[in-house]
Design a protein around this motif. Structure first.
Motif, short mmCIF file in Angstrom:
data_model
loop_
_atom_site.label_atom_id
_atom_site.label_comp_id
_atom_site.label_asym_id
_atom_site.label_seq_id
_atom_site.Cartn_x
_atom_site.Cartn_y
_atom_site.Cartn_z
N GLY A 202 0.82 -1.21 0.00
CA GLY A 202 0.00 0.00 0.00
C GLY A 202 0.85 1.26 0.00
N GLY A 203 0.51 2.20 -0.86
CA GLY A 203 1.29 3.40 -0.99
C GLY A 203 1.34 4.25 0.27
N ASN A 204 0.31 4.18 1.10
CA ASN A 204 0.29 4.97 2.33
C ASN A 204 1.24 4.43 3.40
OD1 ASN A 204 -1.24 2.66 2.87
ND2 ASN A 204 -2.65 3.74 4.23
N LYS A 205 1.89 3.30 3.11
CA LYS A 205 2.83 2.72 4.07
C LYS A 205 4.29 2.90 3.66
CE LYS A 205 -0.64 -0.66 5.42
NZ LYS A 205 -1.01 -2.08 5.56
N ALA A 206 4.53 3.67 2.61
CA ALA A 206 5.88 3.80 2.06
C ALA A 206 6.85 4.43 3.07
CB ALA A 206 5.84 4.60 0.77
N GLU A 207 6.42 5.50 3.73
CA GLU A 207 7.33 6.16 4.67
C GLU A 207 7.67 5.22 5.83
OE1 GLU A 207 7.78 10.20 7.41
OE2 GLU A 207 5.87 9.76 6.42
N ALA A 208 6.67 4.52 6.38
CA ALA A 208 6.92 3.60 7.48
C ALA A 208 7.84 2.46 7.05
CB ALA A 208 5.61 3.04 8.01
N ALA A 209 7.67 1.97 5.82
CA ALA A 209 8.52 0.89 5.32
C ALA A 209 9.98 1.34 5.25
CB ALA A 209 8.05 0.44 3.94
N ALA A 210 10.20 2.57 4.82
CA ALA A 210 11.57 3.09 4.77
C ALA A 210 12.17 3.18 6.17
CB ALA A 210 11.57 4.47 4.10
N GLN A 211 11.35 3.48 7.16
CA GLN A 211 11.84 3.58 8.53
C GLN A 211 12.20 2.20 9.09
OE1 GLN A 211 12.52 6.45 9.94
NE2 GLN A 211 11.67 7.60 8.20
N ILE A 212 11.51 1.14 8.63
CA ILE A 212 11.90 -0.21 9.04
C ILE A 212 13.33 -0.50 8.60
CG2 ILE A 212 11.48 -2.68 8.69
CD1 ILE A 212 8.52 -2.04 8.32
N ILE A 213 13.61 -0.22 7.34
CA ILE A 213 14.94 -0.49 6.79
C ILE A 213 15.99 0.38 7.47
CG2 ILE A 213 16.32 -0.36 4.69
CD1 ILE A 213 13.75 -1.10 3.15
N ALA A 214 15.63 1.61 7.79
CA ALA A 214 16.56 2.51 8.45
C ALA A 214 16.75 2.18 9.92
CB ALA A 214 16.08 3.95 8.31
N ARG A 215 15.93 1.25 10.46
CA ARG A 215 15.94 0.88 11.88
C ARG A 215 15.79 2.12 12.75
NH1 ARG A 215 13.80 -3.26 11.42
NH2 ARG A 215 14.58 -4.43 13.21
N ALA A 216 14.71 2.84 12.48
CA ALA A 216 14.39 4.07 13.21
C ALA A 216 14.01 3.76 14.65
CB ALA A 216 13.26 4.80 12.50
N ASN A 217 13.78 4.79 15.43
CA ASN A 217 13.37 4.64 16.82
C ASN A 217 12.00 3.97 16.87
OD1 ASN A 217 12.51 4.95 19.47
ND2 ASN A 217 13.28 7.04 19.66
N PRO A 218 11.87 2.81 17.55
CA PRO A 218 10.57 2.12 17.60
C PRO A 218 9.47 2.92 18.27
CG PRO A 218 12.35 0.65 18.23
CD PRO A 218 12.94 2.02 18.16
N GLU A 219 9.83 3.86 19.14
CA GLU A 219 8.79 4.67 19.75
C GLU A 219 8.09 5.54 18.70
OE1 GLU A 219 8.09 7.79 23.47
OE2 GLU A 219 9.92 6.59 23.37
N ASP A 220 8.84 5.93 17.68
CA ASP A 220 8.27 6.71 16.58
C ASP A 220 7.64 5.81 15.52
OD1 ASP A 220 9.23 9.10 17.76
OD2 ASP A 220 11.18 8.84 16.76
N TRP A 221 8.31 4.69 15.24
CA TRP A 221 7.90 3.76 14.19
C TRP A 221 7.99 2.35 14.75
CZ3 TRP A 221 6.06 6.18 9.95
CH2 TRP A 221 6.48 7.48 9.72
N PRO A 222 6.96 1.85 15.42
CA PRO A 222 7.03 0.55 16.11
C PRO A 222 7.56 -0.60 15.25
CG PRO A 222 5.05 1.69 16.75
CD PRO A 222 5.66 2.52 15.67
N ALA A 223 7.22 -0.63 13.98
CA ALA A 223 7.67 -1.72 13.12
C ALA A 223 9.18 -1.77 13.01
CB ALA A 223 7.05 -1.60 11.73
#
Length: 244
Positions: A202-223
């Motif tokens: 889904g296109g609305n999940k693109a930003e969150a998917a990029a944050q998974i790969i970047a291993r962002a802060n889980p508090e901001d992006w739980p995935a």
């Protein structure tokens, strides 16, 4: 480290993930492997469109050529709404309709939360005890869907639930996505799985998917906090990969 798999569409994603799931379960049963080295698969299922679609695809493949010994499979659920299994919103109920009621899995091997609309704290403690008894070494595969804001299970950004660092199962009373009352596995529980598979489309999940790969802060992006002890696999369709 995230292993990226790039199916072009949701349908292709479901085909690939269903085939891989059957392959992994059948192989560990044949070799007597798995995280408990007993040839018994311990799986955590997820709801949502991709999660239920995957179960439906597994059912189709198993109907055509069964390779799994379902008597040696235990299933758990990543989260559940505080509703009975008979309710249309129940993840367990949807999973039974999609797959579990159509295969020869013993009822005792289906580990639901027992939610009934009442108090949830005792249910959460009971589920922790079930995990300790049935899956003391963790899970073989934890399947996860993801929301547009990066939530997994019922772990939403900037909530106490995603910040939980010790308990494996907690009650959630303030989910920002209705219904508010839910039971959920926490990030510590997710991280006890040998393999974590994220099913993202889904296109609305693109930003969150990029944050998974970047291993962002889980508090901001739980995935971004979901990780298996051996592998973390992100199934990512083309429309959800535009931010990479």
């Amino acid at each position: 480290m995230v292993t990226l798999r790039r199916p072009d569409t949701l349908s292709t994603l479901l085909d690939q993930a269903a085939t891989s799931l059957i392959d992994v379960v059948a192989a560990l049963q044949t070799t007597g492997g798995g995280v408990h080295a007993d040839g018994v698969a311990r799986l955590v299922l997820t709801g949502g469109g991709a999660g239920i679609g995957l179960l439906e695809r597994v059912r189709e493949l198993e109907d055509a050529d069964s390779r799994i010994d379902w008597s040696r499979v235990h299933v758990f659920f990543g989260d559940e709404r505080n509703v009975p299994v008979s309710h249309e919103d129940s993840n367990e109920g949807q999973a039974r309709t999609a797959l579990l009621s159509h295969v020869d899995i013993p009822e005792a091997n289906i580990h639901g939360y027992g939610a009934d609309g009442g108090d949830m704290e005792d249910k959460a403690r009971d589920y922790e005890r079930t995990i300790a008894e049935v899956a003391p070494e963790g899970f073989d595969i934890h399947l996860l869907g993801m929301g547009h804001e990066g939530h997994i299970n019922s772990l939403f950004p900037h909530t106490d639930a995603v910040r939980e660092a010790e308990r494996l199962v907690i009650a959630v009373t303030d989910s920002p996505k209705p219904p508010a009352e839910r039971l959920t596995l926490t990030l510590p529980a997710v991280r006890r799985a040998e393999q974590v598979w994220l099913l993202v489309s889904g296109g609305n999940k693109a930003e969150a998917a990029a944050q998974i790969i970047a291993r962002a802060n889980p508090e901001d992006w739980p995935a971004a906090g979901a990780a298996g002890t051996e592998d973390t696999i992100l199934y990512l369709t083309d429309d959800a990969a535009t931010a990479l």
